[in-house]
Write an enzyme that holds these catalytic residues in place. Structure first.
Site, PDB file in Angstrom:
ATOM      1  N   LYS A  16      -5.867   4.294  -9.472  1.00 21.09           N
ATOM      2  CA  LYS A  16      -7.470   4.576  -9.371  1.00 21.09           C
ATOM      3  C   LYS A  16      -7.905   5.758  -9.940  1.00 21.09           C
ATOM      4  O   LYS A  16      -7.219   6.649  -9.833  1.00 21.09           O
ATOM      5  CB  LYS A  16      -7.733   4.647  -7.813  1.00 21.09           C
ATOM      6  N   TYR A  41      -2.951  10.006  -4.420  1.00 22.34           N
ATOM      7  CA  TYR A  41      -1.675   9.714  -3.506  1.00 22.34           C
ATOM      8  C   TYR A  41      -0.657  10.679  -3.707  1.00 22.34           C
ATOM      9  O   TYR A  41       0.195  10.829  -3.119  1.00 22.34           O
ATOM     10  CB  TYR A  41      -1.327   8.222  -3.408  1.00 22.34           C
ATOM     11  N   GLY A  85       0.792  -1.155  -0.119  1.00 23.26           N
ATOM     12  CA  GLY A  85       0.298  -0.046   0.005  1.00 23.26           C
ATOM     13  C   GLY A  85       0.985   1.392   0.029  1.00 23.26           C
ATOM     14  O   GLY A  85       1.940   1.160   0.527  1.00 23.26           O
ATOM     15  N   HIS A 133     -11.943   5.108  -7.584  1.00 18.08           N
ATOM     16  CA  HIS A 133     -11.501   5.040  -6.342  1.00 18.08           C
ATOM     17  C   HIS A 133     -12.822   5.336  -5.155  1.00 18.08           C
ATOM     18  O   HIS A 133     -12.441   4.634  -4.109  1.00 18.08           O
ATOM     19  CB  HIS A 133     -10.645   6.368  -6.050  1.00 18.08           C
ATOM     20  N   ASP A 156      -0.106  -0.903  -4.903  1.00 21.37           N
ATOM     21  CA  ASP A 156      -1.303  -0.372  -4.975  1.00 21.37           C
ATOM     22  C   ASP A 156      -0.935   1.143  -4.733  1.00 21.37           C
ATOM     23  O   ASP A 156      -0.388   1.789  -3.740  1.00 21.37           O
ATOM     24  CB  ASP A 156      -2.225  -0.776  -3.666  1.00 21.37           C
ATOM     25  N   ARG A 195      10.172  -2.561   7.806  1.00 24.35           N
ATOM     26  CA  ARG A 195       8.614  -2.869   7.956  1.00 24.35           C
ATOM     27  C   ARG A 195       8.316  -3.460   6.775  1.00 24.35           C
ATOM     28  O   ARG A 195       7.485  -4.498   6.882  1.00 24.35           O
ATOM     29  CB  ARG A 195       7.766  -2.007   8.435  1.00 24.35           C
TER      30      ARG A 195
HETATM   31  N1  LIG Z   1      -9.428   2.651  -1.861  1.00 22.76           N
HETATM   32  C1  LIG Z   1      -9.265   3.412  -0.746  1.00 22.76           C
HETATM   33  O1  LIG Z   1      -9.973   4.354  -0.680  1.00 22.76           O
HETATM   34  C2  LIG Z   1      -8.012   3.261   0.104  1.00 22.76           C
HETATM   35  C3  LIG Z   1      -8.122   4.173   1.278  1.00 22.76           C
HETATM   36  C4  LIG Z   1      -7.098   3.647   2.423  1.00 22.76           C
HETATM   37  C5  LIG Z   1      -6.082   3.005   1.957  1.00 22.76           C
HETATM   38  N2  LIG Z   1      -6.078   2.415   0.623  1.00 22.76           N
HETATM   39  C6  LIG Z   1      -5.008   1.494   0.308  1.00 22.76           C
HETATM   40  O2  LIG Z   1      -4.653   0.327   1.127  1.00 22.76           O
HETATM   41  C7  LIG Z   1      -3.295   0.486   1.770  1.00 22.76           C
HETATM   42  C8  LIG Z   1      -3.216   0.018   3.199  1.00 22.76           C
HETATM   43  O3  LIG Z   1      -4.186   0.699   4.037  1.00 22.76           O
HETATM   44  P1  LIG Z   1      -3.679   2.090   4.964  1.00 22.76           P
HETATM   45  O4  LIG Z   1      -2.504   2.387   4.411  1.00 22.76           O
HETATM   46  O5  LIG Z   1      -4.862   2.822   5.544  1.00 22.76           O
HETATM   47  O6  LIG Z   1      -3.636   1.168   6.345  1.00 22.76           O
HETATM   48  P2  LIG Z   1      -2.608  -0.097   6.795  1.00 22.76           P
HETATM   49  O7  LIG Z   1      -1.779  -0.815   5.804  1.00 22.76           O
HETATM   50  O8  LIG Z   1      -3.703  -1.036   7.707  1.00 22.76           O
HETATM   51  O9  LIG Z   1      -1.626   0.623   7.820  1.00 22.76           O
HETATM   52  C9  LIG Z   1      -0.581   1.376   7.584  1.00 22.76           C
HETATM   53  C10 LIG Z   1      -0.062   2.257   8.501  1.00 22.76           C
HETATM   54  O10 LIG Z   1       0.404   1.019   9.616  1.00 22.76           O
HETATM   55  C11 LIG Z   1       1.955   1.292  10.032  1.00 22.76           C
HETATM   56  N3  LIG Z   1       2.497  -0.012   9.844  1.00 22.76           N
HETATM   57  C12 LIG Z   1       2.847  -0.866   8.822  1.00 22.76           C
HETATM   58  N4  LIG Z   1       3.361  -1.821   9.122  1.00 22.76           N
HETATM   59  C13 LIG Z   1       3.393  -1.998  10.542  1.00 22.76           C
HETATM   60  C14 LIG Z   1       4.019  -2.906  11.527  1.00 22.76           C
HETATM   61  N5  LIG Z   1       4.458  -3.894  11.004  1.00 22.76           N
HETATM   62  N6  LIG Z   1       3.926  -2.575  12.668  1.00 22.76           N
HETATM   63  C15 LIG Z   1       3.488  -1.644  13.311  1.00 22.76           C
HETATM   64  N7  LIG Z   1       3.013  -0.557  12.179  1.00 22.76           N
HETATM   65  C16 LIG Z   1       2.743  -0.717  10.929  1.00 22.76           C
HETATM   66  C17 LIG Z   1       2.382   2.234   8.873  1.00 22.76           C
HETATM   67  O11 LIG Z   1       3.325   3.142   9.363  1.00 22.76           O
HETATM   68  P3  LIG Z   1       4.743   3.358   8.596  1.00 22.76           P
HETATM   69  O12 LIG Z   1       4.518   3.546   7.133  1.00 22.76           O
HETATM   70  O13 LIG Z   1       5.613   4.220   9.451  1.00 22.76           O
HETATM   71  O14 LIG Z   1       5.589   2.109   8.804  1.00 22.76           O
HETATM   72  C18 LIG Z   1       1.048   3.000   8.523  1.00 22.76           C
HETATM   73  O15 LIG Z   1       0.989   3.889   9.190  1.00 22.76           O
HETATM   74  C19 LIG Z   1      -2.943   2.033   1.645  1.00 22.76           C
HETATM   75  O16 LIG Z   1      -1.623   2.465   1.700  1.00 22.76           O
HETATM   76  C20 LIG Z   1      -3.495   2.249   0.026  1.00 22.76           C
HETATM   77  O17 LIG Z   1      -2.740   1.703  -0.892  1.00 22.76           O
HETATM   78  C21 LIG Z   1      -7.152   2.595  -0.185  1.00 22.76           C
END
Ligand SMILES: NC(=O)c1ccc[n+]([C@@H]2O[C@H](COP(=O)([O-])OP(=O)(O)OC[C@H]3O[C@@H](n4cnc5c(N)ncnc54)[C@H](OP(=O)(O)O)[C@@H]3O)[C@@H](O)[C@H]2O)c1
Length: 334
Positions: A81, A52, A22, A114, A47, A282
């Site tokens: 997206k 972004y 992500g 999106h 992704d 990570r």
């Molecule tokens: N379609 C949509 O509307 C939509 C919305 C939101 C997200 N997305 C996509 O989905 C992806 C994932 O969702 P998300 O970014 O919201 O949340 P996530 O993947 O659930 O969490 C990411 C967060 O967790 C931290 N992290 C990652 N690995 C970790 C670990 N092993 N231990 C502790 N903390 C950790 C990261 O910080 P660090 O970077 O500091 O490691 C970041 O702040 C996005 O990046 C994006 O590509 C899509």
């Protein structure tokens, strides 16, 4: 999905790697290092999204890998997206071409709408477009059926291998699905152990639409985003999924991290996961999810963590005023 849980397969035969990187909130200056670390660790799915604003740096890393001969275009699955400002049939091609130019690619593997909400296209791509009152500038004439025709034209033109939806509700998906000449192959929605979306997953299964989870680790970065956008962060529940005691206990038992358990949980439900990290260590660590398996008992304990709709963090608070759009998705049950 094959025995090693490495892919899920679309209705059209295309294979999507079940783990991707992500990149939401992965900043310019950092995202390139994260993508580089991901490719070195074995990720073959990235992704991203026009909104972004990091596609250019991702494209530079991809080019470096292609030029070195270490990676072939067909070995990697790229998702991007259509932004909310491009929610018009006539704008789809423009925005996909912008993404392709920045990514330095001829096609993406999957192009997603999106979000069901449409916004005004001021300044050719400013995101989010905002009025003087701080609220987002909505375009209230959004028609998903007509936008989908624009999406289908991208497949016809060879710019997208498959097309799909993101953040759409069952009602909205059904409407697109019924009118579609080329069916949606994938739905990307918020999903994790606190917000398991059972009804939506069953609905998608019935239509042969695969599911990808955003926020698989509980999207801990969402609070910073909402604050930065001027949204009301106090109305959002404060969850710490990575620190959950049940998840910790299961992680200890397997000698894995809580992140591994949360990812593996979704993978075993046949859901694609795209954990984000800008931290190369990570990124590498999060990918080590292929060497263990959760037992039926582990799965049951994780399934019991579901908070239903209370588990949702992506809400009307995400961008000020977004919930005034008639297609705003998150007040519907699923
Ligand atoms: N379609 C949509 O509307 C939509 C919305 C939101 C997200 N997305 C996509 O989905 C992806 C994932 O969702 P998300 O970014 O919201 O949340 P996530 O993947 O659930 O969490 C990411 C967060 O967790 C931290 N992290 C990652 N690995 C970790 C670990 N092993 N231990 C502790 N903390 C950790 C990261 O910080 P660090 O970077 O500091 O490691 C970041 O702040 C996005 O990046 C994006 O590509 C899509």
């Amino acid at each position: 999905m094959d025995g090693k849980l490495q892919y899920i397969t679309f209705y059209n035969g295309q294979k999507m790697p079940i783990v991707g990187l992500g990149t939401w909130q992965a900043k310019v200056g950092e995202v390139g290092k994260a993508v580089d670390a991901a490719l070195a660790a074995g990720y073959r799915h990235i992704d991203t999204a026009f909104s972004y604003r990091n596609e250019k740096e991702i494209g530079e890393v991809l080019k470096k890998w292609f030029d070195s001969g270490k990676l072939k275009r067909e070995d990697i699955f790229i998702v991007t997206k259509l932004p909310m400002m491009g929610m018009r049939q006539s704008s789809v091609e423009k925005y996909l071409k912008k993404s392709l130019a920045d990514l330095q690619l001829d096609y993406v593997d999957l192009y997603l709408v999106h979000n069901p909400v449409g916004m005004q296209d001021v300044d050719d791509g400013t995101f989010p477009p905002k009025g003087k009152d701080g609220n987002v500038l909505l375009d209230l004439n959004t028609d998903h059926v007509s936008i989908w025709k624009g999406m289908e034209a991208q497949v016809d033109a060879g710019r997208a291998r498959s097309i799909g939806l993101s953040n759409f509700t069952a009602r909205q998906i059904k409407r697109v699905w019924q009118s579609a000449r080329i069916k949606p192959a994938n739905l990307q929605v918020e999903m994790n152990a606190y917000f398991q979306q059972r009804e939506l997953r069953a609905f998608c299964r019935a239509l042969d639409i695969t599911v990808c989870a955003w926020g698989p680790l509980g999207t801990p970065g969402i609070y910073t985003f909402v604050e930065r956008q001027g949204g009301d962060v106090n109305n959002l529940p404060r969850y710490d999924l990575l620190g959950d005691e049940v998840v910790k206990r299961i992680a200890q038992k397997h000698g894995k991290t809580t992140a591994h358990v949360l990812l593996r949980f979704l993978m075993q439900l046949e859901v694609v996961v795209i954990p984000k990290s800008s931290n190369p260590a990570r990124v590498k660590e999060n990918f080590k999810v292929f060497d263990f398996e959760l037992s039926a008992e582990d799965m049951e304990a994780l399934e019991a963590l579901d908070k239903g709709r209370k588990g949702r963090l992506g809400t009307g608070n995400l961008l000020p005023g977004i919930d005034k759009h008639p297609e705003f998705p998150w007040y519907e049950r699923y």
